[in-house]
Design a protein around this motif. Structure first.
Motif, PDB file in Angstrom:
ATOM      1  N   VAL A  44      19.117  22.388  59.939  1.00 31.52           N
ATOM      2  CA  VAL A  44      20.459  22.266  60.500  1.00 31.52           C
ATOM      3  C   VAL A  44      21.383  23.229  59.764  1.00 31.52           C
ATOM      4  O   VAL A  44      21.367  23.299  58.528  1.00 31.52           O
ATOM      5  CB  VAL A  44      20.985  20.819  60.379  1.00 31.52           C
ATOM      6  CG1 VAL A  44      22.485  20.751  60.678  1.00 31.52           C
ATOM      7  CG2 VAL A  44      20.230  19.898  61.328  1.00 31.52           C
ATOM      8  N   ALA A  45      22.165  23.981  60.519  1.00 33.55           N
ATOM      9  CA  ALA A  45      23.206  24.841  59.951  1.00 33.55           C
ATOM     10  C   ALA A  45      24.565  24.192  60.220  1.00 33.55           C
ATOM     11  O   ALA A  45      24.666  23.206  60.956  1.00 33.55           O
ATOM     12  CB  ALA A  45      23.139  26.227  60.573  1.00 33.55           C
ATOM     13  N   PHE A  46      25.600  24.752  59.632  1.00 32.37           N
ATOM     14  CA  PHE A  46      26.928  24.205  59.899  1.00 32.37           C
ATOM     15  C   PHE A  46      27.934  25.346  60.012  1.00 32.37           C
ATOM     16  O   PHE A  46      27.757  26.433  59.452  1.00 32.37           O
ATOM     17  CB  PHE A  46      27.354  23.213  58.811  1.00 32.37           C
ATOM     18  CG  PHE A  46      27.779  23.837  57.519  1.00 32.37           C
ATOM     19  CD1 PHE A  46      29.121  24.014  57.212  1.00 32.37           C
ATOM     20  CD2 PHE A  46      26.830  24.255  56.603  1.00 32.37           C
ATOM     21  CE1 PHE A  46      29.510  24.589  56.014  1.00 32.37           C
ATOM     22  CE2 PHE A  46      27.214  24.834  55.398  1.00 32.37           C
ATOM     23  CZ  PHE A  46      28.561  24.998  55.114  1.00 32.37           C
ATOM     24  N   LEU A  47      28.989  25.090  60.745  1.00 36.50           N
ATOM     25  CA  LEU A  47      30.090  26.044  60.919  1.00 36.50           C
ATOM     26  C   LEU A  47      31.382  25.321  60.600  1.00 36.50           C
ATOM     27  O   LEU A  47      31.824  24.456  61.352  1.00 36.50           O
ATOM     28  CB  LEU A  47      30.112  26.580  62.356  1.00 36.50           C
ATOM     29  CG  LEU A  47      31.290  27.488  62.708  1.00 36.50           C
ATOM     30  CD1 LEU A  47      31.229  28.781  61.900  1.00 36.50           C
ATOM     31  CD2 LEU A  47      31.305  27.805  64.205  1.00 36.50           C
ATOM     32  N   ALA A  48      31.974  25.668  59.456  1.00 42.56           N
ATOM     33  CA  ALA A  48      33.236  25.047  59.052  1.00 42.56           C
ATOM     34  C   ALA A  48      34.331  26.087  58.824  1.00 42.56           C
ATOM     35  O   ALA A  48      35.495  25.735  58.695  1.00 42.56           O
ATOM     36  CB  ALA A  48      33.040  24.223  57.784  1.00 42.56           C
ATOM     37  N   LYS A  54      30.997  34.568  63.930  1.00 40.61           N
ATOM     38  CA  LYS A  54      30.228  35.709  64.435  1.00 40.61           C
ATOM     39  C   LYS A  54      28.722  35.488  64.339  1.00 40.61           C
ATOM     40  O   LYS A  54      27.945  36.146  65.049  1.00 40.61           O
ATOM     41  CB  LYS A  54      30.605  36.964  63.651  1.00 40.61           C
ATOM     42  CG  LYS A  54      30.275  36.902  62.166  1.00 40.61           C
ATOM     43  CD  LYS A  54      30.759  38.133  61.442  1.00 40.61           C
ATOM     44  CE  LYS A  54      30.317  38.139  59.971  1.00 40.61           C
ATOM     45  NZ  LYS A  54      30.833  36.990  59.228  1.00 40.61           N
ATOM     46  N   ASP A  55      28.289  34.600  63.452  1.00 42.81           N
ATOM     47  CA  ASP A  55      26.854  34.351  63.267  1.00 42.81           C
ATOM     48  C   ASP A  55      26.317  33.259  64.178  1.00 42.81           C
ATOM     49  O   ASP A  55      25.101  33.025  64.218  1.00 42.81           O
ATOM     50  CB  ASP A  55      26.581  33.951  61.807  1.00 42.81           C
ATOM     51  CG  ASP A  55      26.961  35.052  60.824  1.00 42.81           C
ATOM     52  OD1 ASP A  55      26.806  36.230  61.181  1.00 42.81           O
ATOM     53  OD2 ASP A  55      27.394  34.713  59.700  1.00 42.81           O
ATOM     54  N   LEU A  56      27.206  32.588  64.917  1.00 44.55           N
ATOM     55  CA  LEU A  56      26.770  31.435  65.698  1.00 44.55           C
ATOM     56  C   LEU A  56      25.847  31.828  66.846  1.00 44.55           C
ATOM     57  O   LEU A  56      24.817  31.183  67.087  1.00 44.55           O
ATOM     58  CB  LEU A  56      27.997  30.678  66.230  1.00 44.55           C
ATOM     59  CG  LEU A  56      27.713  29.421  67.060  1.00 44.55           C
ATOM     60  CD1 LEU A  56      26.929  28.404  66.253  1.00 44.55           C
ATOM     61  CD2 LEU A  56      29.029  28.818  67.562  1.00 44.55           C
ATOM     62  N   ALA A  57      26.176  32.890  67.561  1.00 48.13           N
ATOM     63  CA  ALA A  57      25.432  33.244  68.773  1.00 48.13           C
ATOM     64  C   ALA A  57      23.970  33.549  68.497  1.00 48.13           C
ATOM     65  O   ALA A  57      23.106  33.307  69.354  1.00 48.13           O
ATOM     66  CB  ALA A  57      26.099  34.434  69.458  1.00 48.13           C
ATOM     67  N   ASP A  58      23.656  34.067  67.323  1.00 46.45           N
ATOM     68  CA  ASP A  58      22.288  34.493  67.013  1.00 46.45           C
ATOM     69  C   ASP A  58      21.523  33.504  66.143  1.00 46.45           C
ATOM     70  O   ASP A  58      20.414  33.809  65.693  1.00 46.45           O
ATOM     71  CB  ASP A  58      22.313  35.865  66.322  1.00 46.45           C
ATOM     72  CG  ASP A  58      22.886  36.956  67.219  1.00 46.45           C
ATOM     73  OD1 ASP A  58      22.635  36.902  68.432  1.00 46.45           O
ATOM     74  OD2 ASP A  58      23.588  37.839  66.692  1.00 46.45           O
ATOM     75  N   THR A  59      22.090  32.341  65.889  1.00 47.80           N
ATOM     76  CA  THR A  59      21.408  31.412  64.988  1.00 47.80           C
ATOM     77  C   THR A  59      20.110  30.892  65.593  1.00 47.80           C
ATOM     78  O   THR A  59      19.983  30.718  66.808  1.00 47.80           O
ATOM     79  CB  THR A  59      22.316  30.221  64.613  1.00 47.80           C
ATOM     80  OG1 THR A  59      21.683  29.452  63.593  1.00 47.80           O
ATOM     81  CG2 THR A  59      22.580  29.327  65.816  1.00 47.80           C
ATOM     82  N   GLN A  69      35.470  22.114  69.318  1.00 49.04           N
ATOM     83  CA  GLN A  69      36.070  23.283  69.970  1.00 49.04           C
ATOM     84  C   GLN A  69      35.117  24.473  70.039  1.00 49.04           C
ATOM     85  O   GLN A  69      35.301  25.385  70.845  1.00 49.04           O
ATOM     86  CB  GLN A  69      37.359  23.696  69.254  1.00 49.04           C
ATOM     87  CG  GLN A  69      37.148  24.258  67.861  1.00 49.04           C
ATOM     88  CD  GLN A  69      38.461  24.660  67.201  1.00 49.04           C
ATOM     89  OE1 GLN A  69      39.511  24.652  67.826  1.00 49.04           O
ATOM     90  NE2 GLN A  69      38.407  25.021  65.928  1.00 49.04           N
ATOM     91  N   HIS A  70      34.076  24.463  69.184  1.00 49.96           N
ATOM     92  CA  HIS A  70      33.109  25.552  69.186  1.00 49.96           C
ATOM     93  C   HIS A  70      31.807  25.167  69.888  1.00 49.96           C
ATOM     94  O   HIS A  70      30.851  25.945  69.900  1.00 49.96           O
ATOM     95  CB  HIS A  70      32.796  25.982  67.754  1.00 49.96           C
ATOM     96  CG  HIS A  70      33.982  26.466  66.994  1.00 49.96           C
ATOM     97  ND1 HIS A  70      34.808  27.468  67.439  1.00 49.96           N
ATOM     98  CD2 HIS A  70      34.502  26.073  65.785  1.00 49.96           C
ATOM     99  CE1 HIS A  70      35.777  27.682  66.572  1.00 49.96           C
ATOM    100  NE2 HIS A  70      35.615  26.847  65.562  1.00 49.96           N
ATOM    101  N   GLY A  71      31.773  23.974  70.483  1.00 49.11           N
ATOM    102  CA  GLY A  71      30.533  23.487  71.073  1.00 49.11           C
ATOM    103  C   GLY A  71      29.984  24.368  72.175  1.00 49.11           C
ATOM    104  O   GLY A  71      28.780  24.640  72.249  1.00 49.11           O
ATOM    105  N   ASP A  72      30.842  24.858  73.060  1.00 52.23           N
ATOM    106  CA  ASP A  72      30.375  25.652  74.195  1.00 52.23           C
ATOM    107  C   ASP A  72      29.768  26.978  73.769  1.00 52.23           C
ATOM    108  O   ASP A  72      28.969  27.565  74.509  1.00 52.23           O
ATOM    109  CB  ASP A  72      31.537  25.902  75.165  1.00 52.23           C
ATOM    110  CG  ASP A  72      31.990  24.626  75.865  1.00 52.23           C
ATOM    111  OD1 ASP A  72      31.219  23.649  75.866  1.00 52.23           O
ATOM    112  OD2 ASP A  72      33.128  24.604  76.384  1.00 52.23           O
ATOM    113  N   ALA A  73      30.128  27.467  72.595  1.00 54.36           N
ATOM    114  CA  ALA A  73      29.608  28.753  72.117  1.00 54.36           C
ATOM    115  C   ALA A  73      28.295  28.609  71.368  1.00 54.36           C
ATOM    116  O   ALA A  73      27.705  29.610  70.952  1.00 54.36           O
ATOM    117  CB  ALA A  73      30.648  29.431  71.213  1.00 54.36           C
ATOM    118  N   CYS A  74      27.821  27.386  71.189  1.00 49.54           N
ATOM    119  CA  CYS A  74      26.621  27.142  70.391  1.00 49.54           C
ATOM    120  C   CYS A  74      25.370  27.282  71.270  1.00 49.54           C
ATOM    121  O   CYS A  74      25.238  26.566  72.276  1.00 49.54           O
ATOM    122  CB  CYS A  74      26.674  25.754  69.761  1.00 49.54           C
ATOM    123  SG  CYS A  74      25.288  25.395  68.663  1.00 49.54           S
ATOM    124  N   PRO A  75      24.426  28.149  70.900  1.00 40.67           N
ATOM    125  CA  PRO A  75      23.249  28.373  71.741  1.00 40.67           C
ATOM    126  C   PRO A  75      22.122  27.361  71.518  1.00 40.67           C
ATOM    127  O   PRO A  75      21.108  27.412  72.205  1.00 40.67           O
ATOM    128  CB  PRO A  75      22.797  29.776  71.317  1.00 40.67           C
ATOM    129  CG  PRO A  75      23.177  29.860  69.871  1.00 40.67           C
ATOM    130  CD  PRO A  75      24.459  29.065  69.749  1.00 40.67           C
TER     131      PRO A  75
END
Length: 345
Positions: A44-48, A54-59, A69-75
């Protein structure tokens, strides 16, 4: 790399633990945590912090702990929580390799005075020393080479890592964490000068650490000259911090690395001192004060807020010019006063 005997949780279990909303396979097994860039399909990673968005799309993580608020951008699968950093703190404790260890008892090479009192589940590591009159609460861990001085008290659930020194007559509260190399209760810097040399002043007080205190490696908290040096509940102290005799620090305050506090200064509750901050002696900081890194505080602060001193880094040539101007400020101020008086005349 997965640690030996690492715990395994499902995403559903982690979501329940956090009270988070899960979007994904609840049965997916997780063996640890990692960054967005480094996480594999069992982590599991986290975004705080938005800086890492910028690293979310390629995780490649199995799931990401993040704000809704960032849920829709999570792949990938996601654990949504209003405070993802606080959630990360909770998950980190689940995967802590020190958590859940069976106590090892008293190592044969440890020296424990017969008059010491040890609670249930206490562990005393190799070559550790527990002196006369010490009281260790339940589930205390004394790491290898650590020393607990005579008549000291260590509260339940506290952990002293390797080579910690707790001097005589010190009280450590419950669930404290003392990291390697820190010294609690060494002598304060007290000397009297007779014009030719120095005469030591015996330091007769102690140190009292509250509950849930954490002290970083190689930090020093000096015992009081007469009364005690007092560290409140839930105070967090980073590495290489120096706290002099008879200092008092209020509950829930945090001190970053290389902070230095001179004797008899009082720091209020919920204060934060950035790295390298220095506090002169016999001052008082009220509750809710934040001092930014490398600042020097020479007067008491009576109103909560953010305080700074010093100058930021700049190119050397510019700094040299400014340094010259610093020396001219007094003369410039006097000339300005004369000009203003002449204008008013």
């Amino acid at each position: 790399m997965t640690r030996r005997n690492s715990p395994v949780y499902t995403l559903g279990e982690l979501a329940e633990c956090l009270g988070a909303r899960l979007a994904g396979d609840a049965g997916r097994q997780i063996v640890g945590l990692a960054t967005l860039k480094e996480a594999g399909p069992d982590r599991v990673a986290f975004l705080a912090n938005r800086a890492y968005l910028k690293d979310l799309a390629d995780t490649r993580a199995a799931a990401v702990l993040l704000h809704p608020q960032h849920g829709d951008a999570c792949p990938v699968a996601r654990l949504e929580l209003d405070n993802p950093y606080l959630g990360y703190a909770a998950l980190s404790r689940l995967f802590d390799p020190l958590a859940g260890r069976e106590p090892g008892g008293v190592h044969p090479s440890a020296v424990v005075d017969p008059s010491a009192s040890l609670g249930e589940g206490v562990e005393v590591g190799a070559n550790a020393v527990v002196e006369a009159g010490v009281r260790l609460g339940d589930d205390v861990v004394i790491g290898p080479g650590a020393v607990v001085g005579a008549d000291s008290v260590v509260g339940a659930g506290s952990r002293l890592h390797a080579n910690v020194t707790v001097c005589h007559g010190v009280v450590v509260g419950a669930r404290a964490i003392l990291h390697s190399g820190c010294v609690i209760g060494g002598d304060g810097f007290g000397f009297a000068h007779d014009g030719a040399g120095w005469h030591k002043i015996a330091q007769l007080g102690g140190v009292v650490l509250g509950d849930d205190v954490e002290v970083g490696s190689c930090s020093s908290i000096d015992r009081g000259a007469l009364g005690d040096t007092i560290i409140g509940n839930d105070v967090k102290i980073d590495s290489q911090v120096q706290i002099a005799h008879n200092v008092q620090i209020g509950d829930h305050s945090a001190l970053a690395g290389c902070v230095g506090i001179a004797g008899s200064t009082r720091v209020g509750k919920h204060c934060m001192l950035g790295g390298g901050v220095g506090l002169s002696g016999h001052l008082t900081l009220c509750d809710g004060v934040q001092v930014t890194g490398m600042s020097l505080v020479t007067n008491s602060i009576t109103e909560p807020g953010v305080y700074s001193s010093g100058t930021g880094a700049m190119k050397n040539a510019q700094w040299r010019k400014n340094a010259v101007r610093f020396k001219q400020l007094d003369d410039i101020a006097k000339r300005l006063v004369r000009l203003e008086k002449g204008r008013d005349a």
